[in-house]
Design a protein around this motif. Sequence first.
Motif, PDB file in Angstrom:
ATOM      1  N   LEU A 125      48.131  41.094  52.293  1.00 46.53           N
ATOM      2  CA  LEU A 125      47.698  42.380  51.758  1.00 46.53           C
ATOM      3  C   LEU A 125      47.363  42.295  50.272  1.00 46.53           C
ATOM      4  CD1 LEU A 125      50.135  44.800  53.594  1.00 46.53           C
ATOM      5  CD2 LEU A 125      47.675  44.603  53.921  1.00 46.53           C
ATOM      6  N   THR A 126      48.161  41.542  49.516  1.00 50.63           N
ATOM      7  CA  THR A 126      47.880  41.406  48.089  1.00 50.63           C
ATOM      8  C   THR A 126      46.592  40.622  47.879  1.00 50.63           C
ATOM      9  OG1 THR A 126      50.272  41.307  47.725  1.00 50.63           O
ATOM     10  CG2 THR A 126      48.869  40.814  45.849  1.00 50.63           C
ATOM     11  N   GLY A 127      46.389  39.585  48.689  1.00 53.28           N
ATOM     12  CA  GLY A 127      45.200  38.756  48.531  1.00 53.28           C
ATOM     13  C   GLY A 127      43.925  39.398  49.030  1.00 53.28           C
ATOM     14  N   ALA A 128      43.998  40.089  50.154  1.00 51.77           N
ATOM     15  CA  ALA A 128      42.779  40.587  50.795  1.00 51.77           C
ATOM     16  C   ALA A 128      42.583  42.087  50.679  1.00 51.77           C
ATOM     17  CB  ALA A 128      42.786  40.195  52.277  1.00 51.77           C
ATOM     18  N   GLY A 129      43.649  42.842  50.366  1.00 50.68           N
ATOM     19  CA  GLY A 129      43.553  44.297  50.364  1.00 50.68           C
ATOM     20  C   GLY A 129      42.496  44.838  49.425  1.00 50.68           C
ATOM     21  N   GLY A 130      42.454  44.317  48.193  1.00 51.85           N
ATOM     22  CA  GLY A 130      41.469  44.794  47.229  1.00 51.85           C
ATOM     23  C   GLY A 130      40.046  44.516  47.670  1.00 51.85           C
ATOM     24  N   GLY A 131      39.827  43.343  48.269  1.00 51.20           N
ATOM     25  CA  GLY A 131      38.485  42.999  48.745  1.00 51.20           C
ATOM     26  C   GLY A 131      38.036  43.890  49.891  1.00 51.20           C
ATOM     27  N   ILE A 132      38.974  44.255  50.765  1.00 53.32           N
ATOM     28  CA  ILE A 132      38.633  45.152  51.868  1.00 53.32           C
ATOM     29  C   ILE A 132      38.213  46.517  51.331  1.00 53.32           C
ATOM     30  CG2 ILE A 132      39.555  46.400  53.857  1.00 53.32           C
ATOM     31  CD1 ILE A 132      41.369  44.020  54.403  1.00 53.32           C
ATOM     32  N   ILE A 133      39.014  47.061  50.419  1.00 53.27           N
ATOM     33  CA  ILE A 133      38.696  48.374  49.844  1.00 53.27           C
ATOM     34  C   ILE A 133      37.365  48.318  49.097  1.00 53.27           C
ATOM     35  CG2 ILE A 133      39.470  50.184  48.278  1.00 53.27           C
ATOM     36  CD1 ILE A 133      42.355  49.220  48.836  1.00 53.27           C
ATOM     37  N   ARG A 134      37.136  47.232  48.353  1.00 56.19           N
ATOM     38  CA  ARG A 134      35.869  47.053  47.631  1.00 56.19           C
ATOM     39  C   ARG A 134      34.677  47.103  48.572  1.00 56.19           C
ATOM     40  NH1 ARG A 134      35.485  41.231  46.428  1.00 56.19           N
ATOM     41  NH2 ARG A 134      34.849  41.309  48.612  1.00 56.19           N
ATOM     42  N   ASP A 135      34.742  46.338  49.663  1.00 61.71           N
ATOM     43  CA  ASP A 135      33.624  46.289  50.594  1.00 61.71           C
ATOM     44  C   ASP A 135      33.381  47.639  51.258  1.00 61.71           C
ATOM     45  OD1 ASP A 135      33.258  43.643  49.972  1.00 61.71           O
ATOM     46  OD2 ASP A 135      34.254  42.863  51.758  1.00 61.71           O
ATOM     47  N   LEU A 136      34.460  48.335  51.603  1.00 61.20           N
ATOM     48  CA  LEU A 136      34.307  49.654  52.221  1.00 61.20           C
ATOM     49  C   LEU A 136      33.652  50.641  51.257  1.00 61.20           C
ATOM     50  CD1 LEU A 136      37.704  49.976  54.141  1.00 61.20           C
ATOM     51  CD2 LEU A 136      35.435  49.620  55.141  1.00 61.20           C
ATOM     52  N   LEU A 137      34.079  50.641  49.995  1.00 62.52           N
ATOM     53  CA  LEU A 137      33.490  51.546  49.014  1.00 62.52           C
ATOM     54  C   LEU A 137      32.028  51.192  48.733  1.00 62.52           C
ATOM     55  CD1 LEU A 137      36.373  52.014  46.399  1.00 62.52           C
ATOM     56  CD2 LEU A 137      35.545  53.666  48.082  1.00 62.52           C
ATOM     57  N   ALA A 138      31.699  49.903  48.860  1.00 65.94           N
ATOM     58  CA  ALA A 138      30.323  49.464  48.617  1.00 65.94           C
ATOM     59  C   ALA A 138      29.448  49.610  49.859  1.00 65.94           C
ATOM     60  CB  ALA A 138      30.313  48.015  48.147  1.00 65.94           C
ATOM     61  N   GLY A 139      30.013  50.131  50.945  1.00 67.66           N
ATOM     62  CA  GLY A 139      29.238  50.304  52.170  1.00 67.66           C
ATOM     63  C   GLY A 139      28.953  49.011  52.891  1.00 67.66           C
ATOM     64  N   ARG A 140      29.817  48.006  52.674  1.00 70.94           N
ATOM     65  CA  ARG A 140      29.636  46.709  53.321  1.00 70.94           C
ATOM     66  C   ARG A 140      30.683  46.508  54.411  1.00 70.94           C
ATOM     67  NH1 ARG A 140      28.397  42.263  48.535  1.00 70.94           N
ATOM     68  NH2 ARG A 140      26.621  43.354  47.591  1.00 70.94           N
ATOM     69  N   ARG A 141      30.358  45.698  55.372  1.00 71.37           N
ATOM     70  CA  ARG A 141      31.308  45.348  56.412  1.00 71.37           C
ATOM     71  C   ARG A 141      32.292  44.350  55.831  1.00 71.37           C
ATOM     72  NH1 ARG A 141      29.617  43.040  62.382  1.00 71.37           N
ATOM     73  NH2 ARG A 141      31.611  43.430  63.430  1.00 71.37           N
ATOM     74  N   PRO A 142      33.600  44.670  55.801  1.00 73.03           N
ATOM     75  CA  PRO A 142      34.569  43.753  55.173  1.00 73.03           C
ATOM     76  C   PRO A 142      34.544  42.369  55.811  1.00 73.03           C
ATOM     77  CG  PRO A 142      35.574  45.887  55.580  1.00 73.03           C
ATOM     78  CD  PRO A 142      34.238  45.907  56.268  1.00 73.03           C
ATOM     79  N   LEU A 143      34.477  41.340  54.956  1.00 74.41           N
ATOM     80  CA  LEU A 143      34.469  39.961  55.455  1.00 74.41           C
ATOM     81  C   LEU A 143      35.704  39.665  56.289  1.00 74.41           C
ATOM     82  CD1 LEU A 143      33.286  38.037  52.259  1.00 74.41           C
ATOM     83  CD2 LEU A 143      31.927  38.626  54.263  1.00 74.41           C
ATOM     84  N   VAL A 144      36.823  40.263  55.893  1.00 70.20           N
ATOM     85  CA  VAL A 144      38.090  40.017  56.587  1.00 70.20           C
ATOM     86  C   VAL A 144      38.002  40.391  58.056  1.00 70.20           C
ATOM     87  CG1 VAL A 144      40.530  40.651  56.671  1.00 70.20           C
ATOM     88  CG2 VAL A 144      39.384  40.420  54.481  1.00 70.20           C
ATOM     89  N   LEU A 145      37.201  41.405  58.359  1.00 68.66           N
ATOM     90  CA  LEU A 145      37.151  41.941  59.713  1.00 68.66           C
ATOM     91  C   LEU A 145      35.946  41.467  60.503  1.00 68.66           C
ATOM     92  CD1 LEU A 145      38.057  45.633  58.801  1.00 68.66           C
ATOM     93  CD2 LEU A 145      39.603  43.768  59.398  1.00 68.66           C
ATOM     94  N   SER A 146      35.115  40.648  59.911  1.00 67.27           N
ATOM     95  CA  SER A 146      33.889  40.301  60.617  1.00 67.27           C
ATOM     96  C   SER A 146      33.742  38.813  60.887  1.00 67.27           C
ATOM     97  CB  SER A 146      32.666  40.841  59.869  1.00 67.27           C
ATOM     98  OG  SER A 146      32.662  40.397  58.523  1.00 67.27           O
ATOM     99  N   ARG A 147      33.217  38.056  59.925  1.00 66.56           N
ATOM    100  CA  ARG A 147      32.819  36.704  60.296  1.00 66.56           C
ATOM    101  C   ARG A 147      33.595  35.589  59.582  1.00 66.56           C
ATOM    102  NH1 ARG A 147      28.888  38.656  56.751  1.00 66.56           N
ATOM    103  NH2 ARG A 147      28.371  37.273  55.031  1.00 66.56           N
ATOM    104  N   ASP A 148      33.736  35.684  58.255  1.00 67.18           N
ATOM    105  CA  ASP A 148      34.297  34.554  57.513  1.00 67.18           C
ATOM    106  C   ASP A 148      35.796  34.398  57.744  1.00 67.18           C
ATOM    107  OD1 ASP A 148      31.822  34.206  56.542  1.00 67.18           O
ATOM    108  OD2 ASP A 148      32.255  34.709  54.464  1.00 67.18           O
TER     109      ASP A 148
END
Length: 201
Positions: A125-148
């Motif tokens: 959560l500490t490592g990936a949480g900020g990136g998930i929130i960032r992608d959602l706010l930017a209208g992007r599909r979070p990398l954590v939940l998709s492909r990489d």
Amino acid sequence: MSWELLNIIGTIAFALSGVIVAMEERYDIIGVYILGFVTAFGGGAVRNLLIGVPVSALWDQELLFTIAFLLMTGAFFLPQVWFRHWTRWGVLFDAVGLAAFAVQGAIFAAQMDLPLSAAIAAAALTGAGGGIIRDLLAGRRPLVLSRDIYVAWTVPAGLLIGSGLVDQFFGYVLILGGIVSLRMLSVYYNWQLPRRQLPSS
């Protein structure tokens, strides 16, 4: 000392990552600040909620907020030619932030004498949480939940630190370097986790 250094590394890396995404999406300066701060501090806020630390503890990090603000301001006003070079480093900034905050989250849980499962969750959560929130706010599909392969690279930090196998700064640095290397290799070679898709009706 190791905790403070990891905090600074993660904050700088994720703040830059947020700035790059915001500018790619053509956000104004307020949008840049919001996305940068959310990326840098969002994962820690989610972690604190999970393991019972008051979210208000984030406001004790005044130095980190100042560093992030100055860094984002400087990045926003850099000449366009510099920014074109910076965008190539976006994945690296994100990988460093992921690694530094994953290690820091695992240390946080271990020092609170929480079980191994909590250390793994705190690292993720500490490592990936900020990136998930960032992608959602930017209208992007979070990398954590998709492909990489992304959040999976935080698990070794949780396992090694949460189990007590690694409890010294040199070991933390090795884990950080390993996560960054694996993340960059997974991007370069396009490694992916197995996926399944339901047939369309």
